[in-house]
Design an enzyme around this catalytic site. Sequence first.
Site, PDB file in Angstrom:
ATOM      1  N   CYS A 135      27.723  -7.066 -15.370  1.00 41.14           N
ATOM      2  CA  CYS A 135      27.823  -6.421 -16.682  1.00 41.14           C
ATOM      3  C   CYS A 135      28.493  -7.347 -17.679  1.00 41.14           C
ATOM      4  O   CYS A 135      29.728  -7.466 -17.707  1.00 41.14           O
ATOM      5  CB  CYS A 135      28.597  -5.110 -16.565  1.00 41.14           C
ATOM      6  SG  CYS A 135      28.740  -4.223 -18.137  1.00 41.14           S
ATOM      7  N   CYS A 138      30.813  -5.545 -20.102  1.00 43.33           N
ATOM      8  CA  CYS A 138      32.112  -5.190 -19.515  1.00 43.33           C
ATOM      9  C   CYS A 138      33.037  -6.399 -19.416  1.00 43.33           C
ATOM     10  O   CYS A 138      34.234  -6.307 -19.695  1.00 43.33           O
ATOM     11  CB  CYS A 138      31.918  -4.613 -18.116  1.00 43.33           C
ATOM     12  SG  CYS A 138      30.699  -3.301 -17.987  1.00 43.33           S
ATOM     13  N   ASP A 139      32.497  -7.546 -18.990  1.00 41.06           N
ATOM     14  CA  ASP A 139      33.345  -8.664 -18.572  1.00 41.06           C
ATOM     15  C   ASP A 139      33.219  -9.933 -19.396  1.00 41.06           C
ATOM     16  O   ASP A 139      33.960 -10.890 -19.171  1.00 41.06           O
ATOM     17  CB  ASP A 139      33.037  -9.002 -17.104  1.00 41.06           C
ATOM     18  CG  ASP A 139      33.292  -7.814 -16.177  1.00 41.06           C
ATOM     19  OD1 ASP A 139      34.236  -7.056 -16.457  1.00 41.06           O
ATOM     20  OD2 ASP A 139      32.552  -7.656 -15.191  1.00 41.06           O
TER      21      ASP A 139
END
Length: 329
Positions: A135, A138-139
Site C-alpha cells: 500500500c 499507507c506507507d
Amino acid sequence: MAQQHRKLLIIGSGPAGYTAAIYAARAMVEPLLVQGMQPGGQLTITTEVENWPSLIEIQGPELMVKMEEHARAMGAEIKFDTVNKLDLGVRPFRATCDSGDVITADAVILATGAQAKWLGLPSEEKFQGFGVSACATCDGFFYRGKQVVVIGGGNTAVEEALFLTNFASKVTLIHRRNELRAEKILQQRLMKNPKIECVWDSEVVEVLGEDTPLGVTGIKLRNLKTGAESVLDTSGVFVAIGHSPASELVKDQLELHDGGYVKVEPGSTRTSIPGVFAAGDLTDHIYRQAVTSAGMGCMAALDAERYLAEHHEAGMPAPDMAQIEPATA
C-alpha cells in the site's frame, strides 16, 4: 457444539467490523462479532500508522487492540472463532463456526476484508512491514528521499508508482512482461515522469536486507528472457499485483463484481440479499484505507439497525428456539 441466536452477527474484525460493533452496540442491537483467523485484519501486520485521525503515530496492532477494547466497552460480544459456512438462503441466517458452534441471526454484516496478493517469497514475508508493503498510500510517506521499487504492470502498479514520486527520489517499476496492462493514459503519465524507470521482462527472486535493525536494502532480479540475475539497491518494495477479497463465504450467494468484491447499493452497505450488509475492503477495490473501512462499518451498523427495526415491527421470522441455546456473555 453450542447454538445461539442474535439480532445481528458481524463477521470480521478489522476497522470495518469493530466500528460496526461499536455503533450496533450503542444502538442496543447486542451484536456478536466473530473475529476470524486474523483478529484485527491487515493492520496487525502494519508497523507505524500515521494517517488515523487524532493519532499522530500508532502501531497497527495497537490500534486494533484499542478498537477491540472500544467495541467490548460498548457492550459488543466478541468471539474468537472463524465462520467457515454461511447460509444466506434461510431465515434467520445461519453461520457455522470452525469450533462447531452455530449462530443464527436476523441480520449479518460482512467485514471479512481483502488480502494483498504477494509474490510468495520467504524473504518477502520476512520484511513485510519493514520495507515490503502492498500500500503506497499507507506507507509512501516513510520513503521521503529514498529509492523504491514497485512490482506489477496493471493500473494499481502504475498508480502506486506515480504516487510514490511525491516522496521517493527514484521509483523503479518491475514487470514480468515488456509492456504494461495499465490504461494508456496512466502509461503516458508513467513514461513522462522523470523519477520513474522501468525494468522489463524481470521478476524478483529475493528481497535483500538487514536484521539489525530489520529493513530492506535491495532486491535480486532475474531476467526472464536471458536468465541473468542482478541486484538493485532499494529501501522499499511495493508489491502491486492485486488484492483478493475474502468473499469465499458468499461467492455463490451474493452478487459480486471486479474480481470477487461484494457489490453494494450505491451510497449504502446493502447487498443483493435484504438483511445482509457488507463493509470495508470486502467491498472496496478503490480506496482500501483503514479510515474508509471504519466509515463503512458505521454505515453498515446504521443500515442494519434500521433494517432490524423495520422488520421486527413487521414481524420477522422467529428462529426455532428448541434448537438454539440462549446466548451467553
